[in-house]
Design a protein around this motif. Structure first.
Motif, mmCIF file in Angstrom:
data_model
loop_
_atom_site.group_PDB
_atom_site.id
_atom_site.type_symbol
_atom_site.label_atom_id
_atom_site.label_comp_id
_atom_site.label_asym_id
_atom_site.label_seq_id
_atom_site.Cartn_x
_atom_site.Cartn_y
_atom_site.Cartn_z
ATOM 1 N N UNK A 147 5.610 -64.645 -36.014
ATOM 2 C CA UNK A 147 6.127 -63.226 -35.141
ATOM 3 C C UNK A 147 5.559 -62.654 -35.799
ATOM 4 N N UNK A 148 5.492 -62.053 -37.192
ATOM 5 C CA UNK A 148 4.709 -61.726 -38.540
ATOM 6 C C UNK A 148 3.511 -61.087 -37.373
ATOM 7 N N UNK A 149 2.505 -62.710 -37.519
ATOM 8 C CA UNK A 149 1.408 -62.139 -37.268
ATOM 9 C C UNK A 149 0.874 -61.613 -35.874
ATOM 10 N N UNK A 150 1.943 -62.097 -34.726
ATOM 11 C CA UNK A 150 1.577 -60.804 -33.307
ATOM 12 C C UNK A 150 2.367 -59.823 -33.705
ATOM 13 N N UNK A 151 2.656 -59.209 -34.862
ATOM 14 C CA UNK A 151 3.383 -57.743 -34.499
ATOM 15 C C UNK A 151 1.952 -57.035 -34.661
ATOM 16 N N UNK A 152 1.297 -57.793 -35.926
ATOM 17 C CA UNK A 152 0.340 -57.308 -36.777
ATOM 18 C C UNK A 152 -0.771 -57.426 -35.975
ATOM 19 N N UNK A 153 -1.303 -58.416 -34.985
ATOM 20 C CA UNK A 153 -2.136 -58.055 -33.990
ATOM 21 C C UNK A 153 -1.917 -57.461 -32.838
ATOM 22 N N UNK A 154 -0.830 -57.261 -32.322
ATOM 23 C CA UNK A 154 -0.613 -56.819 -31.716
ATOM 24 C C UNK A 154 -1.301 -54.937 -31.727
ATOM 25 N N UNK A 155 -0.319 -54.935 -32.832
ATOM 26 C CA UNK A 155 -0.828 -52.959 -33.802
ATOM 27 C C UNK A 155 -2.298 -52.686 -33.951
ATOM 28 N N UNK A 156 -2.404 -53.704 -34.507
ATOM 29 C CA UNK A 156 -3.918 -53.518 -34.749
ATOM 30 C C UNK A 156 -4.880 -53.676 -33.256
ATOM 31 N N UNK A 157 -4.729 -54.384 -32.436
ATOM 32 C CA UNK A 157 -5.480 -54.433 -30.639
ATOM 33 C C UNK A 157 -4.906 -52.795 -30.544
ATOM 34 N N UNK A 158 -3.938 -52.084 -31.125
ATOM 35 C CA UNK A 158 -3.757 -51.272 -30.131
ATOM 36 C C UNK A 158 -4.201 -50.068 -30.881
ATOM 37 N N UNK A 159 -3.966 -49.977 -32.139
ATOM 38 C CA UNK A 159 -5.063 -48.746 -32.508
ATOM 39 C C UNK A 159 -6.648 -49.574 -32.778
ATOM 40 N N UNK A 160 -6.826 -49.275 -32.171
ATOM 41 C CA UNK A 160 -8.270 -50.135 -32.155
ATOM 42 C C UNK A 160 -8.800 -49.248 -30.189
ATOM 43 N N UNK A 161 -7.645 -49.264 -29.164
ATOM 44 C CA UNK A 161 -7.284 -49.343 -28.017
ATOM 45 C C UNK A 161 -7.579 -47.880 -28.308
ATOM 46 N N UNK A 162 -6.343 -47.085 -28.897
ATOM 47 C CA UNK A 162 -6.710 -45.883 -29.192
ATOM 48 C C UNK A 162 -7.489 -44.986 -29.570
ATOM 49 N N UNK A 163 -8.462 -45.810 -30.434
ATOM 50 C CA UNK A 163 -9.828 -45.433 -31.147
ATOM 51 C C UNK A 163 -10.419 -45.618 -30.182
ATOM 52 N N UNK A 164 -10.877 -46.528 -29.400
ATOM 53 C CA UNK A 164 -11.934 -46.683 -27.988
ATOM 54 C C UNK A 164 -11.919 -45.740 -27.059
#
Length: 330
Positions: free
Chosen positions: A1-18
């Motif tokens: 569960x923690x790995x998916x949350x970390x994955x999701x936060x990473x993807x959201x951060x990348x999307x904001x930067x893009x």
């Protein structure tokens, strides 16, 4: 569960930067181009230099570029895109109806293609080496590799100009006067204008789904679980149904990715058929150097593409937990 949350936060951060990079690039490109929306008014003698300077001050184009950039970001965050320089009315009134027209054209085309082409691709993969497989691959690959505007012009020449079966441009006839939103999109007149751009978009998207479904079924046709089903005496259609069900993961994730690339080719498609969508509005705004409309249109397209790619990443991670687990270990 923690790995998916970390994955999701990473993807959201990348999307904001893009998203920030995309909107910043279009802002800088517009300011680096020679001239501005009002320069032509001086050359044509329509306005004096003093009047043009007043217009520039009215729209904030006389301010330092960093001040313009901050105000630009504030307008995007609050979805207050300002007024069109060319049409002197709110940009939202121009783009939001056009965005709806684009979605009404492209979303049904993409959904239809995903369903029909995937089923045909599964059937082609199951009947490997058949005449149907060969012709389906050749046909869809031809339309996928042909620029969408070439296909559109070809269909216009045959079905609109030579045969006269369909209208050649627009979303409805000039004499049409729909009384409400339902009548606007549900009428024979709209259907006649809709058919050619819909078919063009559908054929353009078809190759990817058909080949992906066909390859997925081919890969699974010799698997052990199908050999077990054959031993149980299941018919070919029942075996194909099970092979197709096991091929859904790449198809579902690719559909989400394809939704993210929904606007790919939309500009040329809408220009060819004079379809009043957001792509055609962007072309018109570029010709007029209408900064607020260009910036808003690019922002809407960029957010749609990045959001759907984020959705595809999350969906793939949910369907295949090893993706998020693998990134979580990195």
């Amino acid at each position: 569960m923690m790995s998916f949350r970390r994955f999701l936060l990473k993807r959201i951060a990348i999307s904001i930067v893009l998203t920030l990079v995309s909107v910043s690039v279009i802002f800088l490109v517009l300011r680096l181009l020679p001239g501005d929306p009002f320069s032509s008014l001086i050359a044509s003698g329509g306005l004096s230099l003093e009047q043009v300077e007043e217009l520039r001050a009215q729209y904030g184009l006389d301010e330092p570029i960093h001040v313009q950039y901050v105000k630009y970001l504030q307008s995007l965050l609050t979805l207050q895109f300002g007024y069109s320089l060319a049409q002197t009315r709110p940009v939202t009134e121009i783009l939001f109806p056009r965005l709806l027209n684009t979605l009404i054209l492209l979303v049904p085309a993409l959904v239809t293609t995903a369903v029909v082409s995937s089923l045909l691709g599964m059937y082609a993969g199951w009947n490997r080496g058949s005449l149907f497989e060969k012709w389906s691959i050749v046909t869809t690959t031809f339309f996928r590799s042909t620029p969408v505007f070439i296909t559109g012009i070809f269909f216009l020449m045959i079905f609109a100009y030579w045969l006269g079966w369909f209208p050649s441009f627009g979303m409805r006839s000039a004499i049409a006067n729909p009384e409400g939103p339902v009548e606007k999109y549900v009428s024979m007149d709209f259907a006649e204008h809709y058919f050619l751009p819909f078919i063009t978009a559908t054929l353009y998207y078809s190759g990817d789904f058909l080949l992906l479904a066909r390859n997925s079924v081919v890969e699974r046709s010799g698997s052990e679980f199908l050999e077990l089903h054959r031993a149980k005496g299941l018919s070919d259609m029942e075996q194909l149904a099970r092979a197709g069900r096991n091929s859904m993961l790449p198809l579902v994730t690719y559909f989400a990715l394809r939704m993210g690339m929904l606007f790919q080719g939309v500009i040329t498609l809408e220009v060819v058929f004079a379809w009043p969508g957001i792509g055609r509005a962007l072309v018109q705004a570029i010709n007029q150097k209408d900064y607020p409309t260009i910036q808003a249109a690019v922002f809407i397209m960029a957010v749609a593409v990045i959001a759907m790619n984020l959705f595809a990443d999350v969906l793939y991670a949910k369907l295949d937990p090893t993706v998020s687990a693998g990134e979580g270990e990195m």
